[in-house]
Design a protein around this motif. Structure first.
Motif, PDB file in Angstrom:
ATOM      1  N   ILE A  59       0.837  -1.194   0.000  1.00 43.21           N
ATOM      2  CA  ILE A  59       0.000   0.000   0.000  1.00 43.21           C
ATOM      3  C   ILE A  59       0.872   1.245   0.000  1.00 43.21           C
ATOM      4  O   ILE A  59       1.995   1.231   0.492  1.00 43.21           O
ATOM      5  N   ARG A  60       0.332   2.304  -0.550  1.00 44.08           N
ATOM      6  CA  ARG A  60       1.043   3.574  -0.599  1.00 44.08           C
ATOM      7  C   ARG A  60       0.472   4.510   0.453  1.00 44.08           C
ATOM      8  O   ARG A  60      -0.752   4.701   0.537  1.00 44.08           O
ATOM      9  N   LEU A  61       1.350   5.073   1.266  1.00 45.13           N
ATOM     10  CA  LEU A  61       0.981   6.032   2.289  1.00 45.13           C
ATOM     11  C   LEU A  61       1.673   7.358   2.001  1.00 45.13           C
ATOM     12  O   LEU A  61       2.863   7.372   1.670  1.00 45.13           O
ATOM     13  N   ILE A  62       0.948   8.449   2.116  1.00 51.77           N
ATOM     14  CA  ILE A  62       1.522   9.774   1.922  1.00 51.77           C
ATOM     15  C   ILE A  62       1.203  10.608   3.154  1.00 51.77           C
ATOM     16  O   ILE A  62       0.056  10.639   3.602  1.00 51.77           O
ATOM     17  N   PHE A  63       2.203  11.281   3.692  1.00 56.84           N
ATOM     18  CA  PHE A  63       2.007  12.030   4.926  1.00 56.84           C
ATOM     19  C   PHE A  63       2.930  13.240   4.963  1.00 56.84           C
ATOM     20  O   PHE A  63       3.930  13.316   4.254  1.00 56.84           O
ATOM     21  N   GLN A  64       2.567  14.167   5.833  1.00 54.16           N
ATOM     22  CA  GLN A  64       3.377  15.368   6.047  1.00 54.16           C
ATOM     23  C   GLN A  64       4.099  15.260   7.378  1.00 54.16           C
ATOM     24  O   GLN A  64       3.507  14.867   8.385  1.00 54.16           O
ATOM     25  N   GLU A  65       5.367  15.581   7.381  1.00 51.12           N
ATOM     26  CA  GLU A  65       6.161  15.520   8.612  1.00 51.12           C
ATOM     27  C   GLU A  65       5.870  16.768   9.441  1.00 51.12           C
ATOM     28  O   GLU A  65       6.444  17.832   9.215  1.00 51.12           O
ATOM     29  N   VAL A  66       4.975  16.607  10.405  1.00 51.64           N
ATOM     30  CA  VAL A  66       4.575  17.755  11.222  1.00 51.64           C
ATOM     31  C   VAL A  66       4.797  17.534  12.715  1.00 51.64           C
ATOM     32  O   VAL A  66       4.792  18.487  13.490  1.00 51.64           O
ATOM     33  N   GLY A  67       4.976  16.295  13.134  1.00 53.81           N
ATOM     34  CA  GLY A  67       5.160  15.991  14.546  1.00 53.81           C
ATOM     35  C   GLY A  67       6.183  14.893  14.734  1.00 53.81           C
ATOM     36  O   GLY A  67       6.814  14.425  13.771  1.00 53.81           O
TER      37      GLY A  67
END
Length: 279
Positions: A59-67
């Motif tokens: 599966i492909r996961l996309i996220f923003q590094e915020v924490g």
């Protein structure tokens, strides 16, 4: 343990991981998500399943590094492992032929809008998408969205790509236009989704939003993700994450999202200090 098969930086602080997870991949549908822990000492966070690879085993996961947790996740290397991951969770998007569907995605929410747009297009809808970011350097999945949509509007706050302004401004123009809209689907910051709901309400256009409250266990046991919808308490993890936008109490949602900001900030600062000493 879930192996990282590939990694790509899509924009500043936005990361895409392809993760080996055949059991999850075999059942995943648009609109669903996973909850993961990077390591045994980590917190649990939800991430949308963006896509399943052609082999059906990842599966492909996309996220923003915020924490702290997303920073740790973003520092995993290809060949590294995510400690544990459960899914697919949540109710999948109810996909059928509505006619003309407008998808609104803001920031990293575009990653969640993509599989939904693709599904609506496959169901025979005419799909118009409006995607936005603060600047062109933060815009993601433009080419992918263009492939699955009949029309695509790109907005940036600073005008560095596409139209200068907010996605909601384009939506307002479409609502005032001559082409009927049968469904609006929005995903992004809570304030953006609230404005979308406020815009579509006077026109009587059915509007769905995918909510992103604080979430812990993902099975309806802890109640951390509770939201008020139509005056009743709902759990985003099992009753959602998608709800009728005109029935969501956005003020409560945004207040609950701010509950742990100080603790999240301290956790991130401590993590960065520790990493700097190690590095």
């Amino acid at each position: 343990m879930f192996k990282v098969l590939s990694k790509e930086r899509l924009a500043e602080n936005v990361v895409s991981l392809l993760v080996e997870a055949p059991l999850i991949a075999g059942k995943a549908k648009p609109g669903q998500f996973v909850i993961l822990r990077v390591d045994e000492e980590g917190e649990r966070i939800p991430l949308t399943i963006v896509s399943v690879d052609d082999s059906g085993g990842a599966i492909r996961l996309i996220f923003q590094e915020v924490g702290r947790t997303t920073m740790k996740l973003g520092r995993l290397k290809v060949g590294g492992y995510i400690s544990d991951m459960v899914g697919p969770l949540g109710k999948p998007t109810e996909v059928r032929n509505h006619g003309h569907v407008v998808i609104v995605g803001g920031g990293v929410g575009v990653a969640e809008a993509y599989p939904v747009a693709e599904a609506f297009k496959s169901a025979g809808n005419r799909v118009t998408a409006i995607i936005g970011a603060r600047s062109k350097d933060l815009l993601i999945l433009e080419d992918e969205m263009r492939r699955v949509c009949d029309s695509l509007y790109v907005c940036t706050d600073d005008g560095s790509k596409g139209r200068r302004g907010f996605v909601t401004e384009v939506l307002k123009e479409l609502l005032e236009g001559d082409t009927p809209i049968n469904l609006v689907y929005a995903i992004g910051p809570a304030i953006m989704m609230k404005i979308v709901a406020d815009l579509t309400r006077p026109y009587g256009v059915h509007t769905m939003v995918s909510l992103n409250p604080i979430m812990v266990d993902g099975t309806g046991m802890c109640g951390a993700c509770r939201v008020t919808v139509g005056g009743q308490t709902r759990f985003a993890c099992v009753d959602g994450p998608e709800f009728d936008a005109h029935m969501v109490d956005f003020q409560e949602l945004m207040a609950r999202q701010r509950m742990y900001l100080d603790k999240e900030k301290r956790a991130l600062e401590e993590y960065l200090r520790r990493e700097s000493r190690i590095g």
